[in-house]
Design a protein around this motif. Structure first.
Motif, short mmCIF file in Angstrom:
data_model
loop_
_atom_site.label_atom_id
_atom_site.label_comp_id
_atom_site.label_asym_id
_atom_site.label_seq_id
_atom_site.Cartn_x
_atom_site.Cartn_y
_atom_site.Cartn_z
N SER A 98 10.62 -0.40 1.53
CA SER A 98 10.00 -0.54 0.21
C SER A 98 8.81 0.39 0.07
O SER A 98 8.60 1.01 -0.99
N ILE A 99 8.02 0.49 1.12
CA ILE A 99 6.85 1.37 1.09
C ILE A 99 7.27 2.83 0.97
O ILE A 99 6.70 3.61 0.20
N LYS A 100 8.31 3.21 1.72
CA LYS A 100 8.81 4.59 1.64
C LYS A 100 9.29 4.94 0.24
O LYS A 100 9.19 6.09 -0.21
N PRO A 116 0.84 -1.20 0.00
CA PRO A 116 0.00 0.00 0.00
C PRO A 116 0.87 1.25 0.00
O PRO A 116 2.10 1.17 -0.08
N ASP A 117 0.25 2.41 0.14
CA ASP A 117 1.02 3.66 0.06
C ASP A 117 1.56 4.12 1.40
O ASP A 117 2.26 5.13 1.47
N SER A 118 1.26 3.39 2.48
CA SER A 118 1.81 3.76 3.78
C SER A 118 1.97 2.52 4.65
O SER A 118 1.27 1.52 4.45
N TYR A 119 2.87 2.62 5.61
CA TYR A 119 3.09 1.50 6.53
C TYR A 119 1.88 1.29 7.43
O TYR A 119 1.52 0.15 7.75
N ASP A 120 1.22 2.37 7.82
CA ASP A 120 0.00 2.23 8.62
C ASP A 120 -1.06 1.43 7.87
O ASP A 120 -1.75 0.58 8.46
#
Length: 273
Positions: free
Chosen positions: A238-240, A108-112
């Motif tokens: 990877s997400i960052k 997804p676009d964020s770790y949260d």
């Protein structure tokens, strides 16, 4: 989706296949590019134990006739690749068999958001294991490197692994890894504690996907979840970087599914021309 995983991987590049030449003791006739011919049976060059995805095979009718090919014996193909190959010709017999699986995560676009996508049990376990790690180590760092000394440290730590994995890193395989590491996009990610690597990952970084090719850890510290913590750092990284996927590659290890991994089924294909 799986097309992206194959297309962005290092395994379909000739540089990877050429690096793997050091692993082959075979006297079988090598064909062009990715293939070998053993008495009329064509298969891929590099052993399946060192390669997770294959290039989509292609042979023209003229090539099949000129090379006197009687059989194709391919491994580690995605189903879309099999479909594309079978659409090229009519064959006498075809056998498709499920073989290895690879495991990947669509990021997804964020770790949260990633944590929210995990089921409740896995999310709780991940947080618990990370807390155990952080309670033990208060001065650790997560780092990435192309430095030769870090490569040597990774190899040394890998050789201290228990069981079958501890016998994996022979001198020949070390040279293979060294050749990869000296190429583009290969990086070692690692956790460092008091100037020592306590867990390491050998990673290939493409524009869309990061691939975890191999890993190691200090087994004296297993109770503190060093491997889990490093994998979590890899995913956050990877997400960052706005990667679309993280690929754990072949293997059915439970930890991959604990991180929310999905199955990418691979197949073996045997054909009589």
């Amino acid at each position: 989706m799986v097309k992206d995983l194959v297309a962005n991987s290092p395994f379909i590049n000739l540089e990877f296949i050429d690096s793997g030449g050091i692993l082959s003791d075979s006297i079988v006739e090598k064909l062009f590019d990715y293939y070998k011919n053993d008495s009329g049976t064509v298969s891929f060059n590099l052993n399946r134990d060192f390669i997770d995805y294959r290039i989509t095979p292609f042979f023209s009718t003229e090539q099949i006739n000129e090379l006197n090919i009687d059989y194709f014996d391919f491994d580690s193909l995605s189903y879309f690749q099999i479909s594309e190959f079978l659409n090229q010709h009519t064959f006498t017999s075809i056998k498709i068999k499920k073989s290895d699986i690879a495991v990947f995560i669509q990021l997804p676009d964020s770790y949260d958001s990633y944590l929210k996508n995990l089921n409740k049990k896995n999310r709780h376990e991940l947080k618990r294991k990370k807390r155990i790690f952080e309670d033990k180590f208060d001065d650790f760092s997560y780092e990435q490197s192309k430095d030769e000394t870090i490569f040597d440290e990774f190899i040394t730590l890998h050789r201290k692994s228990t069981g079958e994995k501890g016998n994996y890193m022979t001198e020949k395989i070390e040279k293979f890894y060294k050749g990869l590491f000296e190429g583009k996009n290969w990086t070692i990610h690692y956790l460092k504690q008091k100037d020592s690597m306590i867990a390491g990952a050998f990673v290939y970084e493409s524009e869309k996907v990061e691939y975890l090719y191999n890993s190691c850890r200090d087994h004296n510290l297993d109770e503190f979840n060093t491997g889990t913590y490093l994998n979590d750092q890899l995913l956050q990284n990877s997400i960052k970087k706005s990667q679309q996927y993280f690929d754990f590659l072949k293997g059915e290890e439970k930890y991959k599914f604990n991180f929310g991994g999905e199955v990418h089924q691979l197949y073996d294909l045997k054909i009589k021309v």
